[in-house]
Design an enzyme around this catalytic site. Structure first.
Site, short mmCIF file in Angstrom:
data_model
loop_
_atom_site.label_atom_id
_atom_site.label_comp_id
_atom_site.label_asym_id
_atom_site.label_seq_id
_atom_site.Cartn_x
_atom_site.Cartn_y
_atom_site.Cartn_z
N PRO A 121 -52.53 21.67 -73.65
CA PRO A 121 -51.18 21.19 -73.40
C PRO A 121 -51.17 19.93 -72.52
O PRO A 121 -51.68 19.96 -71.40
CB PRO A 121 -50.52 22.36 -72.67
N GLU A 122 -50.65 18.86 -73.05
CA GLU A 122 -50.44 17.64 -72.27
C GLU A 122 -48.94 17.42 -72.16
O GLU A 122 -48.15 18.26 -72.54
CB GLU A 122 -51.14 16.45 -72.94
N LYS A 180 -47.41 17.70 -65.90
CA LYS A 180 -47.67 18.83 -66.80
C LYS A 180 -47.23 20.16 -66.19
O LYS A 180 -47.60 21.23 -66.67
CB LYS A 180 -49.16 18.89 -67.14
N ARG A 238 -66.16 14.14 -70.87
CA ARG A 238 -65.12 14.52 -71.84
C ARG A 238 -65.48 14.02 -73.23
O ARG A 238 -65.92 12.88 -73.38
CB ARG A 238 -63.76 13.93 -71.45
#
Length: 286
Positions: free
Chosen positions: A2-3, A58, A274
């Site tokens: 979730p961003e 967020k 990442r």
DNA sequence: AACTACTCCTGGAGGC
DNA sequence: TGCCTCCAGGAGTAGT
């Protein structure tokens, strides 16, 4: 993962489904998620009505009629599903229904029941999500407000603002810089890749190396990627891979697929640990 | 200032 | 089929 677009989409759904609803039961199945301030327990929310669903970066904030607020950070894989009595479902966060259709799931952390029969399930297979309870007036001490950068959905996020923030960290590489929530609040791994690809800028370029035109492109890329996510449905990634047929993401999680712009193969690399996806043809290395 | 490494955690994928 | 290892990552912290 979730961003910002996922959290904002969820917020809108919760706002419609839960505002005005009274909480009749609160069940904490995984105590680890709960980080309420001393003196408060989840039982304190029973009997209160949800008055607003807000968002900062967020962080999702549910304000209650008794002066308290629930603050939720879904982290990597948190998911909220609300089942309404008419069968309508409001869901967001980690793509639904990747936890299966059975709720509660064994990784469901919290269940809230409402006066109209609606049930909210907060589930997180990674158990990295966080939940806080605090007086509404102290919410901004939980949300690290001072350490959060400019909201990318707010009017304050302008091209000049981006240019200024890049100017303050000229030697930093763009990918880690854009992931840094104290610079811009809301971007995560997926949308950073999407924005840099859209702008045609390599993630290892330094902030100070951007020309005025590239900074402008990056600004418009971030806005258009986030706008697209809010309008057309959020990015769908499961286990690090783009969901087949999804509109977004266009490059992240699509290793060995072809760049939608130039047709060259999308490459995967690692930047600050990442998974990072680029088109080497559209995004020239520094 | 800028970077790396580590921590939290589970489930899915791939190797054999 | 089954066991093993690796990998995914937001954010905080510690160390270089």
């Amino acid at each position: 993962m979730p961003e910002l677009p996922e959290v904002e989409t969820l917020r809108r759904g919760l706002s419609g489904a839960l505002e005005g609803r009274r909480i009749v039961e609160a069940e904490l199945l995984k105590p680890k998620i709960y980080e309420g301030l001393p003196g408060y327990s989840l039982a304190d929310i029973v009997g209160a009505t949800i008055t607003a669903a807000r968002r900062r970066a967020k962080y999702l904030i549910l304000d209650l009629s008794n002066g308290l607020s629930l603050v939720i950070h879904l982290s990597l894989a948190g998911q909220i599903v609300v089942i309404c009595p008419n069968g309508k479902k409001v869901a967001g966060g980690h793509p639904v229904p990747s936890y299966g259709s059975e709720l509660p799931h064994r990784q469901t952390s919290v269940i809230l029941r409402f006066d109209d029969g609606s049930i909210l399930y907060l589930t997180d297979i990674r158990q990295f999500a966080h939940l806080w309870l605090a007086p509404t007036t102290e919410v901004m001490s939980i949300v690290p407000h001072e350490r959060l950068g400019v909201e990318i959905l707010s009017p304050e996020f302008s091209e000049a603002e981006l240019r200024e923030r890049l100017r303050q960290r000229p030697k930093a590489k763009l990918k880690p810089l854009l992931l840094d929530q104290s610079i811009l609040a809301g971007l995560g791994n997926i949308y950073v890749d999407e924005s840099l690809w859209e702008a045609g800028i390599h993630p290892l370029r330094t902030a100070g190396s951007l020309t005025d035109q590239e900074t402008r492109r990056l600004y418009h890329a971030i806005r258009s990627v986030i706008d697209l996510a809010l309008r057309r449905g959020v990015a769908q990634i499961v286990n690090g891979r783009a969901v087949v047929g999804a509109t977004l993401p266009r490059i992240h999680g699509r290793e060995a697929s072809l760049c939608p712009r130039c047709g060259q193969p999308i490459e995967k690399m690692r930047v600050v640990g990442r998974g990072t996806y680029i088109c080497r043809s559209c995004q020239k290395p520094p």
